[in-house]
Design a protein around this motif. Structure first.
Motif: not given
Length: 389
Positions: A335-364
């Motif tokens: 899973l992915v942990i965020y530590y602040s609102t800005q961190d949440l925004i940056e990580k959301a942007a990253y994982y929306l653009e990286h489908d394979e990484e996102r799906m691999a984390i979900a599977e794990n």
């Protein structure tokens, strides 16, 4: 195992019921609703008659119900309960000291608070997931049409539950100022309950004089500091945490919210209305690229049910930091942990653009939940602790 399962419509009961069947338990279900968790004579008679006529190795419920504890103590039958809420006011009842209780608390901080009241009968254990049911929910074309989205959150904004909203205008400036300072500080302290540490008994007693205080029953030990911290300031923190984070995300992304709460304060968030926990929630989770968890602030260390639901559905989870997350899951792997609102925004942007990484984390996250965090596994752990003697 012969189990009398006392049900009162908790959303966790269906998962536990299924798990009991998977374990081949003989289940006697009591579905009579309680008029009072403390002094319901009709319920007491129903449970007494059931225990007199039915073989029972234990009585089981979600959350602690004092009237059940009293009856089980008379019949000398273990009363097993799994605490799924924080705060859980029934834990302030003096009946938690009864010797036939076997109380399992999902939040370690809450466990440490109440464990001294009955050291041999109170345990810490995390919640779990109803993976068998989530696996049975198949997502089709209609579901994708209805629920596909970038980011979703399912849950209350807590505005309707927040007593502070009803009384803040009545507070004198010094009390209101200090309370709002604590709320603001808590919003920047993920994973640490600053409220309980900072509210003094003197402040709590003075705060109490300005609200419509609902006293606990006479055989309860009232914790004024805890009630002020959790149900007044804590719920206000939860409301503000969810509103601020959702608004911030909605400035950059498409965000769907499933709730019964008033969403006037969220002009750019898509209010999708309520979501049934069995008939809609799994489809929403499976169709969302990112599923959010904002933990209710009074849950200071433990993992709320939402985390296990999302992971058990195979959803990609982004959650605020909770200390017990690191006990069971690996960040950026399960899973992915965020530590602040800005961190949440940056990580959301990253994982929306990286489908394979996102799906691999979900599977794990899903695989770890299947192997370690089903309700059948959790019940086995509970039964082993209860009956090891």
């Amino acid at each position: 195992m012969n189990v009398i399962f006392c049900k009162w419509t908790s959303i966790c009961e269906a998962a536990i019921d299924t798990a009991l069947e998977q374990l081949n338990c003989t289940i006697t279900r009591i579905t009579q609703l309680l008029d009072s968790v403390d002094y319901d004579t009709n319920y007491m008679n129903t449970l007494s008659q059931t225990l007199s006529s039915t073989p029972a190795d234990c009585v089981l419920s979600v959350n602690f119900i004092p009237i059940i504890a009293r009856v089980c103590n008379i019949y000398k039958v273990p009363y097993i309960c799994l605490i799924v809420d924080s705060p859980c006011f029934q834990l302030y009842s003096e009946t938690i000291r009864l010797p036939y209780n076997r109380i399992f608390i999902f939040d370690r901080d809450l466990y440490h608070k109440f464990h001294p009241e009955n050291p041999s009968c109170i345990f810490h254990i995390p919640l779990a997931s109803d993976v068998a049911f989530w696996d049975s929910v198949l997502v089709g074309k209609k579901d994708h049409t209805a629920y596909d989205c970038d980011i979703s959150f399912i849950g209350s904004l807590y505005s309707e539950k927040c007593r502070y909203n009803q009384i803040e205008q009545n507070l004198p400036p010094q009390i209101r100022g200090y309370a709002e300072g604590l709320i603001e500080a808590q919003l920047h302290m993920s994973g640490n309950n600053l409220l309980r540490e900072s509210i003094t008994p003197e402040f709590a007693e003075e705060f109490k004089t300005y609200v419509k205080w609902i006293p606990l029953e006479e055989d309860y030990q009232e914790d004024t500091v805890g009630i002020v911290a959790d149900t007044y300031l804590g719920y206000k923190c939860t409301e503000q945490d969810r509103i601020r984070n959702l608004n911030a995300l909605a400035e950059h992304f498409s965000v769907d919210l499933y709730t019964l709460s008033d969403t006037t304060a969220l002009p750019k968030v898509h209010n999708k209305g309520p979501a049934d926990s069995r008939n809609m929630m799994p489809q929403i989770i499976k169709c969302s690229k990112i599923n959010l968890n904002f933990t209710n602030i009074p849950i200071s260390s433990g993992l709320p049910q939402r985390i296990f639901d999302i992971l058990g559905c195979g959803g990609f989870l982004m959650s605020n930091y909770q200390p017990e997350l690191l006990d069971w899951f690996i960040p950026d792997e399960d899973l992915v942990i965020y530590y602040s609102t800005q961190d949440l925004i940056e990580k959301a942007a990253y994982y929306l653009e990286h489908d394979e990484e996102r799906m691999a984390i979900a599977e794990n996250g899903y695989r770890k939940t299947v192997s370690q965090h089903t309700y059948a596994l959790r019940l086995v752990q509970m039964f082993e602790l209860v009956f090891q003697k």
